[in-house]
Design a protein around this motif. Structure first.
Motif, PDB file in Angstrom:
ATOM      1  N   VAL A   5       0.853  -1.177   0.000  1.00 61.66           N
ATOM      2  CA  VAL A   5       0.000   0.000   0.000  1.00 61.66           C
ATOM      3  C   VAL A   5       0.899   1.240   0.000  1.00 61.66           C
ATOM      4  CG1 VAL A   5      -1.742   1.293   1.271  1.00 61.66           C
ATOM      5  CG2 VAL A   5      -1.832  -1.209   1.230  1.00 61.66           C
ATOM      6  N   GLY A   6       0.640   2.163  -0.924  1.00 61.49           N
ATOM      7  CA  GLY A   6       1.474   3.346  -1.031  1.00 61.49           C
ATOM      8  C   GLY A   6       2.791   3.113  -1.739  1.00 61.49           C
ATOM      9  N   GLN A   7       2.921   1.958  -2.400  1.00 62.43           N
ATOM     10  CA  GLN A   7       4.144   1.610  -3.119  1.00 62.43           C
ATOM     11  C   GLN A   7       4.483   2.676  -4.167  1.00 62.43           C
ATOM     12  OE1 GLN A   7       5.513  -2.010  -3.210  1.00 62.43           O
ATOM     13  NE2 GLN A   7       7.266  -0.980  -4.051  1.00 62.43           N
ATOM     14  N   ASP A   8       5.754   3.061  -4.239  1.00 63.04           N
ATOM     15  CA  ASP A   8       6.203   3.931  -5.324  1.00 63.04           C
ATOM     16  C   ASP A   8       6.313   3.054  -6.569  1.00 63.04           C
ATOM     17  OD1 ASP A   8       7.593   5.490  -7.181  1.00 63.04           O
ATOM     18  OD2 ASP A   8       8.632   6.588  -5.612  1.00 63.04           O
ATOM     19  N   GLU A   9       5.357   3.179  -7.469  1.00 59.99           N
ATOM     20  CA  GLU A   9       5.268   2.266  -8.607  1.00 59.99           C
ATOM     21  C   GLU A   9       6.356   2.486  -9.648  1.00 59.99           C
ATOM     22  OE1 GLU A   9       1.308   2.145 -10.162  1.00 59.99           O
ATOM     23  OE2 GLU A   9       0.406   1.862  -8.177  1.00 59.99           O
ATOM     24  N   LYS A  10       7.147   3.548  -9.496  1.00 59.92           N
ATOM     25  CA  LYS A  10       8.238   3.776 -10.442  1.00 59.92           C
ATOM     26  C   LYS A  10       9.404   2.828 -10.196  1.00 59.92           C
ATOM     27  CE  LYS A  10       8.845   8.145  -9.568  1.00 59.92           C
ATOM     28  NZ  LYS A  10       9.398   9.525  -9.626  1.00 59.92           N
ATOM     29  N   MET A  11       9.435   2.195  -9.015  1.00 63.45           N
ATOM     30  CA  MET A  11      10.671   1.527  -8.646  1.00 63.45           C
ATOM     31  C   MET A  11      10.576   0.048  -8.293  1.00 63.45           C
ATOM     32  SD  MET A  11      12.566   4.531  -6.460  1.00 63.45           S
ATOM     33  CE  MET A  11      11.123   5.123  -5.615  1.00 63.45           C
ATOM     34  N   ASP A  12       9.470  -0.423  -7.773  1.00 62.61           N
ATOM     35  CA  ASP A  12       9.539  -1.776  -7.240  1.00 62.61           C
ATOM     36  C   ASP A  12       8.206  -2.506  -7.290  1.00 62.61           C
ATOM     37  OD1 ASP A  12      10.848  -3.944  -6.093  1.00 62.61           O
ATOM     38  OD2 ASP A  12      10.435  -3.312  -4.053  1.00 62.61           O
ATOM     39  N   LEU A  13       7.553  -2.542  -8.469  1.00 63.05           N
ATOM     40  CA  LEU A  13       6.331  -3.322  -8.579  1.00 63.05           C
ATOM     41  C   LEU A  13       6.657  -4.810  -8.490  1.00 63.05           C
ATOM     42  CD1 LEU A  13       4.105  -1.732 -11.381  1.00 63.05           C
ATOM     43  CD2 LEU A  13       3.756  -1.675  -8.916  1.00 63.05           C
ATOM     44  N   PRO A  14       5.753  -5.623  -7.929  1.00 63.50           N
ATOM     45  CA  PRO A  14       5.962  -7.074  -7.924  1.00 63.50           C
ATOM     46  C   PRO A  14       6.162  -7.587  -9.347  1.00 63.50           C
ATOM     47  CG  PRO A  14       4.124  -6.489  -6.509  1.00 63.50           C
ATOM     48  CD  PRO A  14       4.505  -5.236  -7.251  1.00 63.50           C
ATOM     49  N   THR A  15       6.984  -8.609  -9.472  1.00 68.75           N
ATOM     50  CA  THR A  15       7.332  -9.136 -10.793  1.00 68.75           C
ATOM     51  C   THR A  15       7.264 -10.657 -10.804  1.00 68.75           C
ATOM     52  OG1 THR A  15       8.831  -7.275 -11.163  1.00 68.75           O
ATOM     53  CG2 THR A  15       9.102  -9.195 -12.587  1.00 68.75           C
ATOM     54  N   ILE A  16       6.709 -11.203 -11.883  1.00 75.76           N
ATOM     55  CA  ILE A  16       6.657 -12.645 -12.109  1.00 75.76           C
ATOM     56  C   ILE A  16       7.200 -12.909 -13.507  1.00 75.76           C
ATOM     57  CG2 ILE A  16       5.131 -14.631 -12.440  1.00 75.76           C
ATOM     58  CD1 ILE A  16       3.196 -13.333 -10.455  1.00 75.76           C
ATOM     59  N   GLY A  17       8.014 -13.935 -13.645  1.00 74.57           N
ATOM     60  CA  GLY A  17       8.547 -14.311 -14.947  1.00 74.57           C
ATOM     61  C   GLY A  17       8.683 -15.813 -15.058  1.00 74.57           C
ATOM     62  N   PRO A  18       9.190 -16.301 -16.190  1.00 71.78           N
ATOM     63  CA  PRO A  18       9.364 -17.743 -16.375  1.00 71.78           C
ATOM     64  C   PRO A  18      10.169 -18.404 -15.261  1.00 71.78           C
ATOM     65  CG  PRO A  18       9.669 -16.605 -18.452  1.00 71.78           C
ATOM     66  CD  PRO A  18       9.557 -15.543 -17.400  1.00 71.78           C
ATOM     67  N   GLN A  19      11.217 -17.722 -14.784  1.00 74.20           N
ATOM     68  CA  GLN A  19      12.029 -18.298 -13.713  1.00 74.20           C
ATOM     69  C   GLN A  19      11.204 -18.488 -12.445  1.00 74.20           C
ATOM     70  OE1 GLN A  19      15.097 -19.454 -14.121  1.00 74.20           O
ATOM     71  NE2 GLN A  19      15.182 -20.157 -11.995  1.00 74.20           N
ATOM     72  N   THR A  20      10.310 -17.532 -12.180  1.00 79.25           N
ATOM     73  CA  THR A  20       9.432 -17.647 -11.013  1.00 79.25           C
ATOM     74  C   THR A  20       8.558 -18.893 -11.118  1.00 79.25           C
ATOM     75  OG1 THR A  20       9.293 -15.221 -11.066  1.00 79.25           O
ATOM     76  CG2 THR A  20       7.817 -16.377  -9.545  1.00 79.25           C
ATOM     77  N   LEU A  21       7.981 -19.107 -12.309  1.00 79.10           N
ATOM     78  CA  LEU A  21       7.117 -20.284 -12.499  1.00 79.10           C
ATOM     79  C   LEU A  21       7.889 -21.588 -12.359  1.00 79.10           C
ATOM     80  CD1 LEU A  21       4.047 -20.615 -13.148  1.00 79.10           C
ATOM     81  CD2 LEU A  21       4.954 -18.302 -13.167  1.00 79.10           C
ATOM     82  N   LYS A  22       9.121 -21.598 -12.839  1.00 77.91           N
ATOM     83  CA  LYS A  22       9.942 -22.804 -12.694  1.00 77.91           C
ATOM     84  C   LYS A  22      10.193 -23.101 -11.212  1.00 77.91           C
ATOM     85  CE  LYS A  22      12.191 -22.159 -17.178  1.00 77.91           C
ATOM     86  NZ  LYS A  22      13.435 -21.783 -17.891  1.00 77.91           N
ATOM     87  N   LYS A  23      10.400 -22.052 -10.414  1.00 79.19           N
ATOM     88  CA  LYS A  23      10.589 -22.231  -8.972  1.00 79.19           C
ATOM     89  C   LYS A  23       9.312 -22.773  -8.324  1.00 79.19           C
ATOM     90  CE  LYS A  23      14.820 -20.574  -8.326  1.00 79.19           C
ATOM     91  NZ  LYS A  23      15.913 -21.326  -7.666  1.00 79.19           N
ATOM     92  N   ILE A  24       8.146 -22.268  -8.765  1.00 76.66           N
ATOM     93  CA  ILE A  24       6.861 -22.739  -8.255  1.00 76.66           C
ATOM     94  C   ILE A  24       6.702 -24.239  -8.505  1.00 76.66           C
ATOM     95  CG2 ILE A  24       4.370 -22.675  -8.738  1.00 76.66           C
ATOM     96  CD1 ILE A  24       5.132 -20.370  -6.993  1.00 76.66           C
ATOM     97  N   VAL A  25       7.053 -24.656  -9.713  1.00 72.81           N
ATOM     98  CA  VAL A  25       6.928 -26.070 -10.087  1.00 72.81           C
ATOM     99  C   VAL A  25       7.885 -26.937  -9.278  1.00 72.81           C
ATOM    100  CG1 VAL A  25       7.188 -27.728 -11.974  1.00 72.81           C
ATOM    101  CG2 VAL A  25       6.122 -25.496 -12.406  1.00 72.81           C
ATOM    102  N   ILE A  26       9.133 -26.524  -9.190  1.00 77.11           N
ATOM    103  CA  ILE A  26      10.136 -27.295  -8.447  1.00 77.11           C
ATOM    104  C   ILE A  26       9.754 -27.421  -6.979  1.00 77.11           C
ATOM    105  CG2 ILE A  26      12.536 -27.283  -7.626  1.00 77.11           C
ATOM    106  CD1 ILE A  26      13.280 -25.942 -10.307  1.00 77.11           C
TER     107      ILE A  26
END
Length: 289
Positions: A232-253
């Protein structure tokens, strides 16, 4: 050696686009920013920091390596290149360093005095870094400004798999808990399994938190869900949450059932690849408010 590639030109031979510096952390976002910028004709120079930036992130890109304390040298390099616009991208950009062996230059000491030794909260630190850079004459830009299609507007499943009722309850509980934790400027992610908090994302980042929590799951139950949410109140210019292929591979493992993210507040790197990995593994990627 510093090197800036020659950018595209218009009919008069003048360069088409601005120069952009990317302060490169780990993960997939810095490279994604560079590729998106090149498609738009933006000249990109990457600042890499020993012990923080993955060498693979800057491979093949115009860049220079710095120690974390060489703030003044980094500023001088950018000013000599005529760069005014900066993007901070990737994990670990504001990870708290050890003061031993930091070898701070004059500007580094000035920045550290502004941040303070207590280093209270990533968002708090990012705001102070932004103010410091603006005072030096730079303009801080957001990664999503150069790759707007990466901010997901998806509501529901990105692929063919949807969460069970039990996981939907975990997602709702995780979102609410993260909302309250954000008041302390702490955590963008949380692993949940049937109402049990397995872990909260801290300094290690998303991928490592997923790996750590995988071993904490209760046997004989449906796999956990990882919940991502902007503070809440996150400065969206700098650190929005991020998901990518590597994240999904970690989820699966890790044996998780899937991952949930906040719609319109999350950057999805390579969304088609993310959905494909999820479908092939039978896990969900779920967007909600």
């Amino acid at each position: 050696m510093l090197r800036m590639e020659k950018g595209p030109e218009n009919d008069s031979g003048a360069p088409l686009a601005l120069k952009l510096a990317v302060i490169a952390g780990s993960g997939e976002i810095p490279r994604a920013v560079v590729m998106a910028c090149k498609e738009r004709g933006v000249l990109v120079f990457m600042l890499a920091f020993h012990g923080f930036t993955d060498p693979d992130v800057v491979a093949g890109c115009d860049h220079e390596w710095f120690s974390l304390g060489e703030v003044g040298r980094a500023i001088n390099v950018l000013k000599n290149l005529g760069v005014k616009d900066i993007v901070m991208a990737g994990g670990g950009v504001v990870r708290r360093p050890s003061l031993f062996g930091l070898k701070l230059d004059k500007k580094g000491m000035e920045l550290l005095s502004i941040i303070g030794l207590n280093w209270l909260g990533d968002n708090n630190v990012l705001v102070k870094i932004s103010q410091f850079l603006e005072k030096e004459g730079f303009v801080l830009r957001s990664p999503q400004e150069f790759m707007p299609s990466f901010v997901s507007s998806c509501i529901g499943a990105m692929g063919r798999v949807s969460p069970s009722e039990a996981r939907l309850k975990d997602i709702a509980l995780g979102r609410e808990m993260l909302r309250h934790l954000s008041a302390l400027d702490f955590g963008q992610g949380m692993a949940m399994q049937n109402g049990l908090v397995l872990g909260v994302e801290a300094a290690e980042g998303t991928d490592e938190c997923i790996s750590r929590c995988g071993a904490l799951q209760r046997n004989g139950e449906e796999g956990a869900v990882y919940v991502k949410r902007a503070k809440v109140g996150q400065d969206e210019k700098m650190d929005l949450p991020t998901i990518g292929p590597q994240t999904l591979k970690k989820i699966v493992i890790a044996g998780f059932s899937g991952i949930a993210f906040q719609t319109s507040k999350t950057i999805i790197v390579s969304p088609l690849e993310v959905a494909t990995i999820a479908d092939q593994a039978g896990v969900f990627v779920w967007g909600s408010e």
